[in-house]
Design an enzyme around this catalytic site. Sequence first.
Site, short mmCIF file in Angstrom:
data_model
loop_
_atom_site.label_atom_id
_atom_site.label_comp_id
_atom_site.label_asym_id
_atom_site.label_seq_id
_atom_site.Cartn_x
_atom_site.Cartn_y
_atom_site.Cartn_z
N GLU A 99 35.91 -11.27 8.68
CA GLU A 99 36.95 -10.41 8.32
C GLU A 99 37.94 -10.83 6.95
O GLU A 99 38.80 -10.96 6.49
CB GLU A 99 37.75 -9.10 9.35
CG GLU A 99 36.93 -8.49 10.07
CD GLU A 99 36.01 -8.02 9.02
OE1 GLU A 99 36.13 -7.75 8.11
OE2 GLU A 99 35.10 -7.17 9.74
N HIS B 83 36.72 -11.77 4.66
CA HIS B 83 36.47 -10.52 3.46
C HIS B 83 38.28 -10.57 2.59
O HIS B 83 38.23 -10.13 0.95
CB HIS B 83 37.01 -9.13 4.37
CG HIS B 83 35.64 -8.55 4.00
ND1 HIS B 83 34.51 -8.58 2.89
CD2 HIS B 83 34.48 -8.62 5.82
CE1 HIS B 83 33.55 -8.54 4.01
NE2 HIS B 83 33.24 -8.46 4.89
#
Length: 160
Positions: free
Chosen positions: A68, A71
């Site tokens: 994550e 990202h």
Amino acid sequence: MHAAQQRVAQALARCREVYPTLPAPKVWFDLKGASAGQAHLGRGGLRFNPVLLSDNRDAYFDEVIPHEMAHWLVFHLANGTRLKPHGREWQAVMRDLFGLVPKVTHRFDTQRSQPRPYRYECGCQTHCFTARRHALVVKGRRYRCRHCDQTLVYSAFENP
């Protein structure tokens, strides 16, 4: 949750080695269902599934949080330009910055995080639905079995 926030801070520090002004993401533990994590760029942070975190702590720290955070970094490096979520840039961050194989999905047991207490029947088997899918049926949506092609019918007996 505190340990996960510390791991996010470590991953952020690693990202700041290449992008020193990367803003810190907010962190929420409010994700439900089968998703382990989500970079929620509109809300300005990262969301994690507390049930899957609890059940898969090591994998979360080693894979999900860096996934994550990759990202988050790619979004800011791209300066708002739309990129494929798991495209070349994200894969390069996973490999080159975090030293991880860029895997898109997890293989966690989602039984506890995604309960399916509503039973539906067809001609060949029992199907278990989530509350969300059951609510859609109540509103009029119909589902068919992929094997026997019969319309699924609510059986009224919930799983324990």
